[in-house]
Design an enzyme around this catalytic site. Sequence first.
Site, PDB file in Angstrom:
ATOM      1  N   ARG A 143       0.791  -1.233   0.000  1.00 29.36           N
ATOM      2  CA  ARG A 143       0.000   0.000   0.000  1.00 29.36           C
ATOM      3  C   ARG A 143       0.830   1.293   0.000  1.00 29.36           C
ATOM      4  O   ARG A 143       0.264   2.372   0.153  1.00 29.36           O
ATOM      5  CB  ARG A 143      -0.981   0.034   1.178  1.00 29.36           C
ATOM      6  CG  ARG A 143      -1.909  -1.166   1.249  1.00 29.36           C
ATOM      7  CD  ARG A 143      -3.124  -0.898   2.086  1.00 29.36           C
ATOM      8  NE  ARG A 143      -2.791  -0.493   3.452  1.00 29.36           N
ATOM      9  CZ  ARG A 143      -3.707  -0.147   4.355  1.00 29.36           C
ATOM     10  NH1 ARG A 143      -4.987  -0.166   4.046  1.00 29.36           N
ATOM     11  NH2 ARG A 143      -3.344   0.210   5.587  1.00 29.36           N
ATOM     12  N   ASP A 144       2.143   1.189  -0.177  1.00 33.14           N
ATOM     13  CA  ASP A 144       2.952   2.413  -0.241  1.00 33.14           C
ATOM     14  C   ASP A 144       4.164   2.198  -1.140  1.00 33.14           C
ATOM     15  O   ASP A 144       5.264   2.657  -0.851  1.00 33.14           O
ATOM     16  CB  ASP A 144       3.401   2.823   1.166  1.00 33.14           C
ATOM     17  CG  ASP A 144       3.945   4.257   1.215  1.00 33.14           C
ATOM     18  OD1 ASP A 144       3.626   5.042   0.297  1.00 33.14           O
ATOM     19  OD2 ASP A 144       4.686   4.579   2.156  1.00 33.14           O
ATOM     20  N   LEU A 145       3.952   1.489  -2.247  1.00 28.97           N
ATOM     21  CA  LEU A 145       5.064   1.222  -3.154  1.00 28.97           C
ATOM     22  C   LEU A 145       5.457   2.485  -3.914  1.00 28.97           C
ATOM     23  O   LEU A 145       4.612   3.147  -4.517  1.00 28.97           O
ATOM     24  CB  LEU A 145       4.688   0.123  -4.157  1.00 28.97           C
ATOM     25  CG  LEU A 145       4.801  -1.316  -3.684  1.00 28.97           C
ATOM     26  CD1 LEU A 145       4.405  -2.272  -4.804  1.00 28.97           C
ATOM     27  CD2 LEU A 145       6.203  -1.638  -3.197  1.00 28.97           C
TER      28      LEU A 145
END
Length: 364
Positions: A143-145
């Site tokens: 969720r934070d690539l």
Amino acid sequence: MMWNISAGSSSEGILSSMSQELVPASSSAFPGEFGAIASPRKPVVGKKRLKPHPNIVQVIRAFTSTVPLLPGATVDYPDVLPSTLNPSGIGHSRTLFLVMKNYPYTLRQYLCERSPSPRLATMMLLQLLEGVDHLVRHGVAHRDLKSDNILVEIDSAGFPGLVITDFGCCLADEKIGLKLPFSSWYVDRGGNSCLMAPEVVTATPGPGVVIDYTKSDAWAVGAIAYEIFGTGNPFYGRAGVALESRSYRDEELPPVPEVAPPEVKKLVGRLLRRDPAMRLSARVAANVLHLGLWGEDLLSQKELRLNKMVGWLLHQSAATLLVDRLGGESSVETRLKRCFLANLDYQELCEAAALLCAWRSMAL
């Protein structure tokens, strides 16, 4: 050393607040000393733990301790220091420490200094897809690539090896898996809104609403592919393009740089489809790149037959085992082949082969 703004100074509070950071930590990361916050027999309640993978960072040790005054701290990060070290600091006196391998670059730093060849860039993209597939298989969404959350090291053959790091925004809940109930705006949807998949960023909370993260990280990899192949990420508004994941249309995606192989150009478009039902999974996308890199003899056949497929797979297996035995420590290329063979599914492989053959036929 993690920033501790709201977790308090007790080990229990830190564990509860920062438990997502421990998702890539094995049970051996908690030695039971130096202020360790858990033990192998007491895992973080409800949180998944990832098995080791060559494209996921490994937390070797985790412990809590007093925040030290490191050189340059009062200049680089004064606000997050505790008041004992900076009277105006808002941090707490104790925090979480993670011990990991030291990597020389983030992906963003690496790409600022070097321009990888099309083949190396393809293998870099493939490593991200293998890492995301591993997350999906274990019911975890990062969720934070972004390129700052991917670390790079260079192997003895000069190949860049990539690992996904920084799991502070991940979804790793044993009860819900990859489907997050979205009952109100207070529910955390993750970080980095620029690279938030369309089905996540456009979700509207309500009774019974669920956000499915199964293909959201694969979407982010598609956006990062532009950076890997030498141009601006279109969702950052660079290179003259300013797209928003909330509102863009599939046909508005800019072309992938000309240096990229034809299958990569097609692949990126399929990874960035707004509709997740039309989007490729990380596994099928990874299979496409594996076949493109090492399956030319198989794809040159007029018809994909089972015996030809099995023969090619046996050849790949034997070659990979032989390189492992003779070459000592595995190169990036060998590790990629091992990941491919370990996660082999015949239907997914056939889907990737059919896609690749169709794309090549269209190009003729």
